[in-house]
Write a protein that holds these residues in place. Structure first.
Motif, mmCIF file in Angstrom:
data_model
loop_
_atom_site.group_PDB
_atom_site.id
_atom_site.type_symbol
_atom_site.label_atom_id
_atom_site.label_comp_id
_atom_site.label_asym_id
_atom_site.label_seq_id
_atom_site.Cartn_x
_atom_site.Cartn_y
_atom_site.Cartn_z
ATOM 1 N N MET A 1 0.843 -1.184 0.000
ATOM 2 C CA MET A 1 0.000 0.000 0.000
ATOM 3 C C MET A 1 0.885 1.243 0.000
ATOM 4 S SD MET A 1 -3.056 0.720 2.600
ATOM 5 C CE MET A 1 -3.522 2.327 3.034
ATOM 6 N N GLU A 2 0.540 2.170 -0.841
ATOM 7 C CA GLU A 2 1.345 3.370 -0.980
ATOM 8 C C GLU A 2 1.040 4.356 0.141
ATOM 9 O OE1 GLU A 2 2.036 6.385 -4.581
ATOM 10 O OE2 GLU A 2 1.764 4.283 -5.127
ATOM 11 N N LYS A 3 2.098 4.910 0.686
ATOM 12 C CA LYS A 3 1.960 5.895 1.751
ATOM 13 C C LYS A 3 1.948 7.289 1.131
ATOM 14 C CE LYS A 3 3.595 4.748 5.734
ATOM 15 N NZ LYS A 3 4.428 4.498 6.886
ATOM 16 N N THR A 4 1.008 8.114 1.570
ATOM 17 C CA THR A 4 0.914 9.470 1.024
ATOM 18 C C THR A 4 1.983 10.366 1.642
ATOM 19 O OG1 THR A 4 -0.602 10.240 2.737
ATOM 20 C CG2 THR A 4 -1.595 9.223 0.770
ATOM 21 N N ALA B 1 -1.831 25.022 7.779
ATOM 22 C CA ALA B 1 -1.248 24.488 6.542
ATOM 23 C C ALA B 1 -0.589 23.144 6.820
ATOM 24 C CB ALA B 1 -0.239 25.465 5.953
ATOM 25 N N VAL B 2 0.161 23.059 7.910
ATOM 26 C CA VAL B 2 0.823 21.806 8.279
ATOM 27 C C VAL B 2 -0.225 20.722 8.521
ATOM 28 C CG1 VAL B 2 2.332 20.668 9.959
ATOM 29 C CG2 VAL B 2 2.818 23.019 9.235
ATOM 30 N N SER B 3 -1.295 21.061 9.203
ATOM 31 C CA SER B 3 -2.381 20.114 9.459
ATOM 32 C C SER B 3 -2.995 19.624 8.150
ATOM 33 C CB SER B 3 -3.450 20.763 10.328
ATOM 34 O OG SER B 3 -4.540 19.879 10.518
ATOM 35 N N LYS B 4 -3.217 20.541 7.214
ATOM 36 C CA LYS B 4 -3.788 20.155 5.925
ATOM 37 C C LYS B 4 -2.861 19.223 5.159
ATOM 38 C CE LYS B 4 -6.803 24.125 5.251
ATOM 39 N NZ LYS B 4 -7.103 25.305 4.421
ATOM 40 N N TRP B 5 -1.548 19.473 5.236
ATOM 41 C CA TRP B 5 -0.600 18.569 4.574
ATOM 42 C C TRP B 5 -0.698 17.175 5.163
ATOM 43 C CZ3 TRP B 5 4.299 22.046 5.517
ATOM 44 C CH2 TRP B 5 4.197 23.211 4.768
ATOM 45 N N GLU B 6 -0.685 17.107 6.493
ATOM 46 C CA GLU B 6 -0.669 15.810 7.174
ATOM 47 C C GLU B 6 -1.967 15.035 6.985
ATOM 48 O OE1 GLU B 6 0.433 16.445 11.242
ATOM 49 O OE2 GLU B 6 2.484 17.008 10.707
ATOM 50 N N CYS C 1 -1.196 19.944 -0.343
ATOM 51 C CA CYS C 1 0.212 19.531 -0.442
ATOM 52 C C CYS C 1 1.112 20.746 -0.227
ATOM 53 C CB CYS C 1 0.504 18.958 -1.821
ATOM 54 S SG CYS C 1 -0.313 17.401 -2.130
ATOM 55 N N PRO C 2 2.291 20.508 0.336
ATOM 56 C CA PRO C 2 3.225 21.634 0.485
ATOM 57 C C PRO C 2 3.632 22.172 -0.881
ATOM 58 C CG PRO C 2 4.043 19.654 1.598
ATOM 59 C CD PRO C 2 2.833 19.261 0.836
ATOM 60 N N ASP C 3 3.900 23.445 -0.920
ATOM 61 C CA ASP C 3 4.406 24.076 -2.131
ATOM 62 C C ASP C 3 5.732 23.419 -2.491
ATOM 63 O OD1 ASP C 3 6.314 26.458 -3.220
ATOM 64 O OD2 ASP C 3 4.243 26.712 -3.900
ATOM 65 N N ILE C 4 5.982 23.272 -3.777
ATOM 66 C CA ILE C 4 7.208 22.607 -4.231
ATOM 67 C C ILE C 4 8.470 23.313 -3.717
ATOM 68 C CG2 ILE C 4 7.380 23.834 -6.430
ATOM 69 C CD1 ILE C 4 8.195 21.057 -7.619
ATOM 70 N N MET C 5 8.397 24.618 -3.526
ATOM 71 C CA MET C 5 9.554 25.367 -3.034
ATOM 72 C C MET C 5 9.799 25.109 -1.540
ATOM 73 S SD MET C 5 10.638 26.693 -5.751
ATOM 74 C CE MET C 5 11.851 27.859 -5.204
ATOM 75 N N ASN D 1 13.087 22.582 2.287
ATOM 76 C CA ASN D 1 13.142 23.019 3.684
ATOM 77 C C ASN D 1 12.555 21.965 4.614
ATOM 78 O OD1 ASN D 1 14.249 25.448 2.805
ATOM 79 N ND2 ASN D 1 12.273 26.448 2.702
ATOM 80 N N ILE D 2 11.486 21.318 4.172
ATOM 81 C CA ILE D 2 10.888 20.245 4.964
ATOM 82 C C ILE D 2 11.893 19.106 5.117
ATOM 83 C CG2 ILE D 2 9.122 18.446 4.973
ATOM 84 C CD1 ILE D 2 7.256 20.488 3.571
ATOM 85 N N ALA D 3 12.496 18.705 4.024
ATOM 86 C CA ALA D 3 13.476 17.613 4.061
ATOM 87 C C ALA D 3 14.643 17.965 4.985
ATOM 88 C CB ALA D 3 13.984 17.320 2.643
#
Length: 85
Positions: free
Chosen positions: A1-4, A33-38, A43-47, A51-53
């Motif tokens: 199963m793929e993890k989002t 925004a963080v809650s919506k991503w999780e 989705c987080p902006d590509i830019m 920084n997340i990584a």
């Protein structure tokens, strides 16, 4: 199963001991925004991805791979020194 991406971000944050507020502050976004991503609502902006990584001590590629990923960062609570009079 793929993890989002959202599920990965949630797991990385929990492994690191960060709060959504802390992540938001470090990335210059809102806690909502963080809650919506999780929750896979947005989705987080590509830019923002590099920084997340960096925040979790992983690569952007690891965010996208369909594999388990472990954060290389642990939150260490700052101990406040109290002056004794």
């Amino acid at each position: 199963m793929e993890k989002t991406i959202g599920k990965k971000l949630y797991e990385l944050r929990k492994q690191s001991g960060f709060t959504q507020d802390y992540i938001a502050e470090k990335l210059g976004v809102s806690a909502q925004a963080v809650s919506k991503w999780e929750n896979d609502i947005a989705c987080p902006d590509i830019m923002t991805l590099p920084n997340i990584a960096e925040l979790y001590g992983i690569t952007v590629d690891e965010l996208f791979k369909n594999e388990e990923v472990q954060s290389n960062v642990k939150y260490e609570k700052e101990e406040k020194a109290f002056c004794k009079l």
